[in-house]
Motif scaffolding. Structure first.
Motif, short mmCIF file in Angstrom:
data_model
loop_
_atom_site.label_atom_id
_atom_site.label_comp_id
_atom_site.label_asym_id
_atom_site.label_seq_id
_atom_site.Cartn_x
_atom_site.Cartn_y
_atom_site.Cartn_z
N ASP A 78 1.03 16.25 -1.40
CA ASP A 78 0.98 15.51 -0.14
C ASP A 78 -0.08 15.70 0.99
OD1 ASP A 78 3.48 14.60 -1.28
OD2 ASP A 78 5.23 15.72 -0.68
N LEU A 87 0.03 7.65 4.67
CA LEU A 87 -1.32 7.22 4.06
C LEU A 87 -1.31 5.17 3.47
CD1 LEU A 87 -4.35 7.96 2.50
CD2 LEU A 87 -2.83 8.31 0.05
N GLY A 88 -0.43 4.91 3.00
CA GLY A 88 0.19 3.22 3.10
C GLY A 88 -0.64 2.65 4.91
N ALA A 89 0.16 2.87 5.33
CA ALA A 89 -0.11 2.52 6.47
C ALA A 89 -0.95 2.41 7.31
CB ALA A 89 1.29 3.24 7.92
N LEU A 115 -3.92 2.79 5.95
CA LEU A 115 -4.64 1.75 4.50
C LEU A 115 -4.54 0.25 5.84
CD1 LEU A 115 -4.16 3.38 1.24
CD2 LEU A 115 -6.23 4.01 3.03
N ALA A 116 -3.24 0.37 5.67
CA ALA A 116 -3.30 -1.08 6.23
C ALA A 116 -4.08 -0.95 7.28
CB ALA A 116 -1.43 -1.51 6.16
N SER A 138 3.21 8.85 1.08
CA SER A 138 3.65 7.68 1.39
C SER A 138 2.73 6.76 1.96
CB SER A 138 4.02 7.53 0.57
OG SER A 138 4.22 8.48 -1.12
N VAL A 139 3.80 7.23 2.87
CA VAL A 139 4.09 6.18 4.15
C VAL A 139 2.95 6.33 4.68
CG1 VAL A 139 5.48 5.66 6.17
CG2 VAL A 139 6.86 5.74 4.24
N MET A 185 -3.12 14.44 0.96
CA MET A 185 -2.15 12.65 1.07
C MET A 185 -2.91 12.66 2.81
SD MET A 185 0.54 11.30 -1.25
CE MET A 185 0.38 9.39 -1.16
N LEU A 213 0.93 -1.79 0.14
CA LEU A 213 0.05 0.03 -0.06
C LEU A 213 0.69 1.33 -0.03
CD1 LEU A 213 -2.84 -1.07 2.33
CD2 LEU A 213 -2.84 -0.53 0.02
N VAL A 214 1.88 1.02 0.78
CA VAL A 214 2.96 2.22 0.62
C VAL A 214 3.38 2.49 -0.71
CG1 VAL A 214 5.05 3.00 2.16
CG2 VAL A 214 3.53 2.77 3.09
#
Lengths: 660, 303
Positions: B219, B70-72, B74-75, B67-68, B222, A533-534
């Motif tokens: 940025d 948002l990704g984290a 979402l996880a 990005s980190v 996000m 996802l990252v």
């Protein structure tokens, strides 16, 4: 077996050859030393890998018949895991050390000589984990202490290094004294074979003896491992040693203490509950105090040394949970705890040596270890910066890297204990300690990585820094890759570690190994999802931003355009709120010269955080011992008449004794 | 599984609306016309289209942080249950993953803040790591209490209340304590009054806002979206603890859960309207209160 013998021979011969060549051909000495260390490590790995992969363990194999008994070596899965860790990290540190010492600015002859001690250190660490009896173990143990002592003294002309060396030597020998007594008790007067069933049988029959041996082992091995309260040598010796030696000492040498604890526990059989509690309490104290003192440090290497204490605390928490699980008959908890401890040992070996190498690279480039004088190195040293940040994220236990996996296992063990009943409070203490350590470790490593690598350089040294040579960067990149690899391989590693310690530690079969595997497989899936996802977010971001022109401007400064790098938040200010919050423990001394008047000129603030146990327990105790010893010195005046009188008095007393 | 996916989709869609609910409640208390429900979406869209501006001090860490984040987040959403509907990826120990995914977010947010070299951002980062270290302990004591009650190691089974026997007074006591403690942690972790003020305009007093001061455009969008999701996650956890009724009808539970999350939004709005911010030196005391509530819950659960 042959491979291991060859490894020892290569290490000895290359070490001696390096020593002999150091006078006239220092360059050749370094090459001999490094290639010897790498070859020896490769041979040791080659001998250990088959056993780990499932080949039968070796039984005792006699290395040498001494007057004190045979020196035996043997290898089972537990030893194999440690042997591989030690060899890998030490070989990488050797390659790194070649680059580090060449720019160290010291006498190349001294550097050449140091390879002798380095290779002997590797040989003795290998001997410790391959030892099959008490005698071999202690010989390896003592050579390990001495070799590392000489390595710590490498920069002996620098202030404080000699003191650090002596503190290390004395502490490590006090620890060794406990081990001598322990092996004598356990061996019942004869040399102790680790794998002999009789010894284990004796211990199982006699609980008092088993308890005594456990406590002696804890004291002896705990001193080497750096457990509170005998951790005092770590923050002295690790910063004093050259960085590749710090990496070996902190990454793997202190782990021999963990190995010893595992080995002894595996011999003693079913533990009582209070052993587990003891380890949980000591582990929690080491973990929390270690990270707190780390937060208050200004010296990058001293900070890392305190983090070793913290991580050894985490490992011991895992062992404690394992013992509690064994004692309450909860095999799954036992396995989670032991596997977590072993896995964290591996992980810490990798990321701590990486961090020490990163610190060494910073010292190499800037000549400074003071966190508050660095900054902005990410742009000037991109590889060092990226690998250090990887190590920092790994040691903070962040998902995606290896530190998270082992901490997860220990958390899972603690929660499994809570859920399944039994000694619930041990689980509660462990989980809460891990939570406290986790939050503070994150604070500490954002401080270290942030102040050293991010922002603007705080002075000319970091501003003019350049990247270190390739010999130093290669090992760091390798270790950073290991941080990712060990995270992905964690389910398999944990299964292996679980069976290794399971067979050794409780002599019970573990059907639970599959459950541990599945637990870790789940978390691996989640972590991989997170990483994906990252990456997806990053790809999307760069895709969207592709066509857009970006502007570069100064950092937002509230309109005050004359800011210099010195207005940046310093590492000390960053950590100050937490340090103040825990001032009861840390007892930081502050020397403040506050700005005065309407046009203040000079102002200063200095903070020092001494090790509270060193300053308040061990130094007074050492002074007391010195005073007592000086009393004895009155007897020894150098006067022959006085000595004759002593002899005379002794004879009289003996005669009276005999008459009685 | 489908119902879990719907639950995640709803979170992705409705999280910014949670922010507007808080703003509407605050506007109501202030006697103003609040923004519409869609305002946060418009803001995100506006930000996402802007061209980026970067500080010349920053490195790749600053650019990687959104990005980190948002990704984290979402996880973390993948393991989140909502009022009895399990998370799509629920597994044993998932709450540890959730807590540490937020740890990853914090690490990168703090690192990005320090990367700008701004004293204000350093100050905010310093506060963030201090408060979150305390909040983490409170969170874990709550999780331990829930684990004791439910004999479960997954957030989804901890919060489905299937373990609750009728008239289990002890269990209800634990739940009340846990809900109170988690509510305090929610306020601290999501930069709400009384810990932090998301609408303040003085850099010196901020915590979360000041750390992202130099982020802009996509940025910032996000990060803002991730913050909204994070607030949703916390609200879902609190309401799942506080609302122990489960019908067993998943569709009904989901609707009840979403309404519950919005009720938490209203509650946050009310708290922000009637309370002033605490002095920064007092914030640790608030978090220690949360910690003590959590530990009391553990003690009560074990009794």
């Amino acid at each position: 077996m042959v491979l291991f013998g060859a490894s020892l021979v290569v290490l000895f011969v290359s070490g001696i050859a390096a020593m002999l060549n150091s006078g006239r051909h220092p360059g050749r000495a370094a090459i001999l030393g490094v290639s010897g260390a790498v070859t020896g490590a490769a041979l040791a790995i080659a001998s250990a890998v088959p056993v780990l992969a499932g080949a039968p363990s070796w039984q005792a194999w006699t290395l040498w018949q001494t007057p004190l008994g045979p020196m035996n070596i043997a290898l089972d899965q537990l030893s194999a895991i440690f042997a591989i860790l030690i060899s890998t990290v030490t070989a990488l540190a050797a390659i790194y050390g070649r680059g580090y010492l060449s720019g160290h600015g010291t006498d190349p002859r001294a550097a050449g000589r140091s390879w002798c001690w380095f290779n002997l250190l590797l040989a003795s660490m290998l001997l410790v984990v391959f030892a099959a009896d008490g005698l071999t173990f202690l010989i390896g143990w003592e050579s390990m202490s001495l070799a590392s002592f000489f390595l710590v003294l490498f920069d002996h002309e620098h202030p404080g290094v000699t003191r650090a060396g002596w503190i290390y030597l004395i502490t490590t020998h006090i620890g060794a004294a406990f081990l001598f007594v322990m092996f004598m008790l356990a061996g019942n007067g004869t040399s102790l074979d680790f794998f002999s069933i009789n010894v284990a049988g004796n211990l199982r029959a006699d609980q008092t003896l088993a308890n005594t041996i456990f406590l002696l082992a804890l004291a002896g091995f705990g001193t080497k491992a750096g457990l509170v309260p005998t951790h005092i040598w770590l923050p002295e010796a690790h910063p004093a040693a050259p960085s590749h030696v710090s990496a070996v000492m902190s990454g793997v040498m202190i782990k021999t203490g963990i190995y010893g604890l595992f080995r002894i526990i595996s011999m003693i059989g079913a533990p009582p509950l209070w052993w587990g509690w003891t380890l949980v309490v000591i582990g929690s104290a080491s973990g929390i105090l270690g990270v707190l003192f780390a937060l208050a440090q200004h010296d990058l290497k001293r900070l890392l040394a305190y983090h070793s204490i913290e991580n050894i605390g985490i490992i011991v928490l895992g062992m404690g949970i394992g013992l509690v699980g064994s004692a309450t008959g909860n095999h799954l908890v036992a396995m989670l705890g032991y596997a977590g401890a072993i896995l964290h040992t591996l992980n810490h070996g990798v990321f701590k040596s990486l961090l020490f190498m990163g610190a060494g690279s910073v010292i190499h480039a800037t000549g400074s270890r003071d966190i508050d004088r660095l900054g902005g190195l990410m742009k000037r040293m991109p590889v060092t910066g990226a690998t250090f940040l990887t190590g920092a994220a790994a040691i903070s236990g962040l998902p995606g890297l290896n530190g998270f996996m082992s901490e997860f296992l220990i958390y899972a063990g603690a929660f499994m204990l809570i859920v399944s009943g039994g000694a619930i409070w041990a689980g509660v203490v462990t989980a809460l300690s891990l939570a406290i350590i986790g939050g503070l470790a994150l604070a500490c490593f954002t401080k270290a990585a942030g102040a050293v690598f991010l922002g603007e350089p705080r002075g000319p040294a970091p501003a003019n820094a350049t990247e270190s040579p390739r010999a130093m960067l290669g090992p760091m990149i390798t270790l950073a890759v290991f941080c990712v690899g060990l995270a992905l391989g964690a389910p398999w590693l944990a299964k292996m570690a679980g069976t290794a310690t399971g067979m050794a530690a409780t002599a019970a079969s573990f059907p639970d190994s599959l459950q541990v595997f599945n637990l870790l497989a789940d978390i691996t899936v989640a972590t991989v999802l997170l990483v994906l996802l990252v990456l997806a977010a990053a790809l999307l971001r760069s895709h969207v931003l592709k066509g857009r022109a970006s502007t570069v401007s100064p950092t937002w400064d509230c309109g005050y355009a004359a800011a210099s790098p010195r207005v940046q938040y310093s590492a000390s200010s960053f950590a100050d709120p937490i340090v103040r919050m825990f001032r009861i423990v840390l007892r930081t001394r502050r020397h403040v010269q506050a700005p005065e008047g309407f046009f203040p000129t000079a102002a200063s603030l200095e903070t020092h955080t001494d090790d509270v146990l060193m300053a308040r327990v061990f130094e007074p105790a050492a002074r007391g011992v010195t005073r007592l010893a000086s009393l004895v010195s009155r007897l020894q005046q150098g006067s022959t008449h006085l000595y004759l009188m002593y002899i005379f008095v002794t004879i009289i007393i003996l005669m009276i004794w005999n008459l009685r | 599984m489908i119902i879990s996916a719907i639950q995640v989709l709803l979170a992705l869609l409705l999280a910014p609306a949670l922010l507007s609910i808080i703003r509407i409640v605050k506007a109501f208390f202030g006697g103003r016309h609040g923004p519409t429900l869609l305002q946060p979406y418009r803001d995100l869209w506006k930000l996402a289209r802007k061209a980026p501006v970067y500080s010349r001090t920053t490195s790749w860490v600053f650019r990687a942080s959104p990005s980190v984040t948002l990704g984290a987040v979402l996880a973390a959403l993948a393991v989140l249950p909502l009022c009895g509907v399990p998370g799509p990826l629920a597994f044993s120990g998932d709450f540890i993953f959730l807590a540490y995914a937020f740890g990853l977010v914090r690490f990168f947010t703090v690192a990005a803040a320090l990367d700008t070299g701004s004293p204000f951002e350093g100050m905010g980062a310093s506060r963030e790591v201090q408060f979150s270290a305390l909040a983490e302990v409170a969170l874990f004591s709550c999780l331990i209490a829930l684990a004791i009650l439910s004999s479960s190691m997954s957030l989804s089974t901890m919060l489905d209340h299937s373990w609750a026997a009728a008239g289990n007074m002890r269990g209800e006591g634990v739940l009340i304590l846990v809900a109170a403690a988690l509510m305090l942690v929610l306020l601290a972790e999501n930069a709400r009054i009384p810990v932090d003020d998301p609408t303040t305009h003085l850099e010196l007093t901020m915590i979360h806002e000041v750390m992202i001061l130099d982020h802009c455009g996509l940025d910032l969008a996000m990060i803002e979206y991730a913050s909204a999701l994070k607030l949703w996650i916390w609200s879902a956890i609190v309401i799942s603890v506080a609302l122990p009724m489960r019908t067993g009808d998943a569709a009904f539970d989901i609707v009840a859960g979403v309404c519950g999350v919005f009720v938490i939004g209203i509650l946050i709005g009310v708290i922000e309207s009637i309370m002033a911010r605490l002095k920064l030196l007092k914030v640790p005391q608030l978090l220690v209160v949360a910690m003590v509530l959590g530990l009391l819950a553990v003690g009560l659960g074990l009794r």
